[in-house]
Design a protein around this motif. Sequence first.
Motif, PDB file in Angstrom:
ATOM      1  N   SER A 126     -97.287 103.473 -12.922  1.00 39.95           N
ATOM      2  CA  SER A 126     -96.893 102.141 -12.460  1.00 39.95           C
ATOM      3  C   SER A 126     -96.368 101.295 -13.609  1.00 39.95           C
ATOM      4  CB  SER A 126     -98.080 101.447 -11.778  1.00 39.95           C
ATOM      5  OG  SER A 126     -99.163 101.287 -12.693  1.00 39.95           O
ATOM      6  N   GLY A 127     -97.010 101.418 -14.780  1.00 44.52           N
ATOM      7  CA  GLY A 127     -96.543 100.666 -15.943  1.00 44.52           C
ATOM      8  C   GLY A 127     -95.169 101.114 -16.403  1.00 44.52           C
ATOM      9  N   LEU A 128     -94.930 102.415 -16.353  1.00 46.05           N
ATOM     10  CA  LEU A 128     -93.632 102.951 -16.771  1.00 46.05           C
ATOM     11  C   LEU A 128     -92.540 102.583 -15.778  1.00 46.05           C
ATOM     12  CD1 LEU A 128     -94.757 106.465 -18.053  1.00 46.05           C
ATOM     13  CD2 LEU A 128     -94.008 104.525 -19.433  1.00 46.05           C
ATOM     14  N   LEU A 129     -92.879 102.597 -14.496  1.00 49.50           N
ATOM     15  CA  LEU A 129     -91.897 102.183 -13.484  1.00 49.50           C
ATOM     16  C   LEU A 129     -91.544 100.713 -13.643  1.00 49.50           C
ATOM     17  CD1 LEU A 129     -93.280 104.039 -10.316  1.00 49.50           C
ATOM     18  CD2 LEU A 129     -91.066 104.438 -11.419  1.00 49.50           C
ATOM     19  N   GLU A 130     -92.549  99.896 -13.973  1.00 57.67           N
ATOM     20  CA  GLU A 130     -92.303  98.470 -14.198  1.00 57.67           C
ATOM     21  C   GLU A 130     -91.402  98.277 -15.423  1.00 57.67           C
ATOM     22  OE1 GLU A 130     -94.817  94.364 -15.140  1.00 57.67           O
ATOM     23  OE2 GLU A 130     -95.866  96.164 -14.445  1.00 57.67           O
ATOM     24  N   LEU A 131     -91.686  99.028 -16.492  1.00 58.89           N
ATOM     25  CA  LEU A 131     -90.866  98.948 -17.693  1.00 58.89           C
ATOM     26  C   LEU A 131     -89.428  99.353 -17.389  1.00 58.89           C
ATOM     27  CD1 LEU A 131     -90.737  98.591 -20.841  1.00 58.89           C
ATOM     28  CD2 LEU A 131     -91.191 101.054 -20.980  1.00 58.89           C
TER      29      LEU A 131
END
Length: 352
Positions: free
Chosen positions: A132-137
Amino acid sequence: MRNTINIRISTPMEFMNSLFALGTDKGFIEMIRAFDLEPNDEITGMLQKMGKTLSHYIQQELTYFFDASGLGFIFYKYIIHNPTLSKVTDVVEKIQQDTADEFVFRIIESVCKNTLPAKGSQAYKALLGNKSGLLELLGVTKVQDEHRRVRVVEALENPEEIKQRFTLLLSRFYAVSFAPFEADIIQCIETEQPRYEVMLAETPELFIRQFMNLDDLKDHSAGYIIHLSFFKYVSCHAYSSYKEDIADWFVVGIYSYLLFSESVVSERQAQFFKVLSDVNRIGIIRLLSERPWFGQELAEALNISPPTVSYHISFLQQIGVVKFTRTDNRFYYFLDRSRLLKPLEDFMKSFE
């Protein structure tokens, strides 16, 4: 010694270039012709022979990973971080040693290099395996190629599958399509290597300008590696270490010297003036002479659509007069005045 330039032949780097050459299909030949050169029989013959070895499945995977939007560029990360590895199979083994999350994180590092937290920071470390953090980034990262963004998302959603597909492609393509011709490919490069070694030794400043596309070399303690490439054919591509303490790599096509022959120079001058013979491109140049602009601004100022701006910008980038930089999450185009004025000056000098 600082700023050492080391010309070498890297079989893994050449393997990667062969993947891109066959993965882009007709785009590779079009790239050569864009430089007013016709591909010779050696390169067309090699492409045909290697192409005949590909199964339908491998061809599909080759296109997925190594076309213009593909994720295959990640292979270079393993090469520049392991410059002593001389065998393709050793580099593939390095990839296989990474977990699927580590492999996908390397892709994110390359695509989101301008938006990543500082390397080694807690925020940086917290991203590994954090889908989720990587998708947000990725969502806040400006990606010029939206097709590539889609494929990065696919990699984040299916890391194990993407890694397995990628390593299978590398292993199979090497065994069936590259290894049988490896000796011939390397011999072609070795034949041209002395030409570039002499030019670098005798006229290093000219070599840097012509073949590395740089006015001068920035101070870099790890130095620079130049791989001469059969499959790159002409021109240069840079693989930056992004401030890591490892060498920056440049891939130079073995026929790049042809770009500076008299006939090709004349063709390039004609192409330069042809690109400038459009009212919208002249308008873009005039606006960029004032300050950097981003695409939407240019579209509004010229009363044309953003895709039309991109279309004309691509021609101006092809002749090198327009470049871009990233600021405040936007890509700004700016005018390279030297690239605009030098062809005009050279054209005038040709009459002296």
